[in-house]
Design a protein around this motif. Structure first.
Motif, mmCIF file in Angstrom:
data_model
loop_
_atom_site.group_PDB
_atom_site.id
_atom_site.type_symbol
_atom_site.label_atom_id
_atom_site.label_comp_id
_atom_site.label_asym_id
_atom_site.label_seq_id
_atom_site.Cartn_x
_atom_site.Cartn_y
_atom_site.Cartn_z
ATOM 1 N N LEU A 1 0.969 -1.195 -0.031
ATOM 2 C CA LEU A 1 0.076 -0.042 0.054
ATOM 3 C C LEU A 1 0.794 1.378 0.061
ATOM 4 C CD1 LEU A 1 -2.757 1.364 0.081
ATOM 5 C CD2 LEU A 1 -2.624 1.183 2.409
ATOM 6 N N ILE A 2 0.584 1.926 -0.990
ATOM 7 C CA ILE A 2 1.589 3.339 -1.003
ATOM 8 C C ILE A 2 0.779 4.346 -0.280
ATOM 9 C CG2 ILE A 2 2.470 4.836 -2.900
ATOM 10 C CD1 ILE A 2 2.204 2.672 -5.064
ATOM 11 N N PRO A 3 1.688 5.053 0.470
ATOM 12 C CA PRO A 3 1.086 5.896 1.627
ATOM 13 C C PRO A 3 0.190 7.170 0.707
ATOM 14 C CG PRO A 3 3.238 6.134 1.507
ATOM 15 C CD PRO A 3 2.949 5.125 0.492
ATOM 16 N N ASP A 4 0.509 7.772 -0.267
ATOM 17 C CA ASP A 4 0.010 8.825 -0.712
ATOM 18 C C ASP A 4 0.331 9.038 -2.090
ATOM 19 O OD1 ASP A 4 2.594 10.450 -0.781
ATOM 20 O OD2 ASP A 4 2.150 10.473 1.093
ATOM 21 N N ILE B 1 13.851 -1.480 -0.144
ATOM 22 C CA ILE B 1 13.968 -0.140 -0.713
ATOM 23 C C ILE B 1 12.787 0.669 -1.131
ATOM 24 C CG2 ILE B 1 13.911 -0.924 -3.260
ATOM 25 C CD1 ILE B 1 16.396 1.811 -1.588
ATOM 26 N N TRP B 2 11.585 -0.047 -1.505
ATOM 27 C CA TRP B 2 10.402 0.718 -1.814
ATOM 28 C C TRP B 2 9.691 1.413 -0.397
ATOM 29 C CZ3 TRP B 2 10.183 1.827 -6.575
ATOM 30 C CH2 TRP B 2 10.715 0.947 -7.426
ATOM 31 N N GLU C 1 6.121 9.638 -7.314
ATOM 32 C CA GLU C 1 7.732 9.493 -7.401
ATOM 33 C C GLU C 1 7.969 8.177 -7.365
ATOM 34 O OE1 GLU C 1 9.932 12.151 -6.797
ATOM 35 O OE2 GLU C 1 8.060 13.314 -7.425
ATOM 36 N N GLY C 2 7.326 7.387 -6.765
ATOM 37 C CA GLY C 2 7.454 5.931 -6.885
ATOM 38 C C GLY C 2 7.488 5.052 -8.087
ATOM 39 N N TYR C 3 6.523 5.413 -8.988
ATOM 40 C CA TYR C 3 6.491 4.863 -10.212
ATOM 41 C C TYR C 3 7.400 5.511 -11.376
ATOM 42 C CZ TYR C 3 2.264 2.070 -9.485
ATOM 43 O OH TYR C 3 1.696 0.893 -8.928
ATOM 44 N N GLN C 4 7.820 6.653 -11.279
ATOM 45 C CA GLN C 4 8.970 7.026 -11.859
ATOM 46 C C GLN C 4 10.201 6.206 -11.760
ATOM 47 O OE1 GLN C 4 9.804 11.568 -11.350
ATOM 48 N NE2 GLN C 4 7.599 11.748 -11.785
ATOM 49 N N LEU C 5 10.570 6.060 -10.413
ATOM 50 C CA LEU C 5 11.605 4.873 -10.222
ATOM 51 C C LEU C 5 11.065 3.629 -10.634
ATOM 52 C CD1 LEU C 5 14.419 4.626 -9.158
ATOM 53 C CD2 LEU C 5 13.436 4.225 -6.994
ATOM 54 N N PHE C 6 10.039 3.065 -10.566
ATOM 55 C CA PHE C 6 9.688 2.042 -11.019
ATOM 56 C C PHE C 6 9.680 1.800 -12.661
ATOM 57 C CE2 PHE C 6 6.482 -1.041 -12.556
ATOM 58 C CZ PHE C 6 6.877 -2.186 -11.569
ATOM 59 N N GLU C 7 9.452 2.582 -13.355
ATOM 60 C CA GLU C 7 9.441 2.775 -14.632
ATOM 61 C C GLU C 7 11.121 2.645 -15.018
ATOM 62 O OE1 GLU C 7 7.922 5.994 -16.784
ATOM 63 O OE2 GLU C 7 5.907 5.572 -15.311
ATOM 64 N N GLY D 1 7.745 4.774 1.508
ATOM 65 C CA GLY D 1 6.857 4.499 2.742
ATOM 66 C C GLY D 1 5.906 3.578 2.159
ATOM 67 N N VAL D 2 6.221 2.746 1.418
ATOM 68 C CA VAL D 2 5.229 1.574 1.008
ATOM 69 C C VAL D 2 5.174 0.420 2.149
ATOM 70 C CG1 VAL D 2 4.604 -0.309 -0.328
ATOM 71 C CG2 VAL D 2 5.663 1.680 -1.373
ATOM 72 N N GLU D 3 4.036 0.141 2.811
ATOM 73 C CA GLU D 3 3.537 -0.759 3.779
ATOM 74 C C GLU D 3 3.448 -2.063 3.094
ATOM 75 O OE1 GLU D 3 3.293 -0.173 7.176
ATOM 76 O OE2 GLU D 3 3.664 1.939 6.908
ATOM 77 N N TRP D 4 4.269 -3.096 3.366
ATOM 78 C CA TRP D 4 4.296 -4.348 2.800
ATOM 79 C C TRP D 4 3.636 -5.290 3.698
ATOM 80 C CZ3 TRP D 4 4.882 -4.477 -2.169
ATOM 81 C CH2 TRP D 4 5.509 -3.304 -2.747
#
Length: 106
Positions: free
Chosen positions: A9-12, A71-72, A18-24, A77-80
């Protein structure tokens, strides 16, 4: 290796953007942490409308799981929520073991 079902769960929306830019970039670079010694990603699907990620993987141990996911959490702040799970063969074996233990109890 054990199977794991992981819910992220991505917090916001800022962290998501920002996370999806790095994910790409991660995917463009061949997703090097999707398969390494002791870890194999089986599937990853996304629900961007709710900021969720669902992953099924196999790993030797929790440290290998953390090597893929940590790292995520640290950066975005991704909650796993990591749950060990059984495949079909394993659940049948487990069920037989439980039945044998119950039968031995009398």
């Amino acid at each position: 290796m054990a199977y794991y079902h992981v819910h992220g769960l991505i917090p916001d929306t800022f962290a998501q953007s920002e996370g999806y830019q790095l994910f790409e970039q991660y995917i463009a670079n061949g997703a090097p942490k999707d398969n390494f010694d002791g870890f194999e990603l089986i599937s990853r699907v996304h629900a961007p409308q709710t900021g969720e990620v669902f992953v099924t993987c196999k790993a030797e141990n929790h440290l290998k799981v953390a090597e893929h996911f940590a790292i995520w959490r640290a950066k975005f702040g991704v909650e796993w929520d990591v749950k060990p799970v059984f495949n079909d063969k394993e659940v049948i074996q487990r069920n037989k073991q439980v039945a044998e233990e119950i039968a031995a109890m009398g």
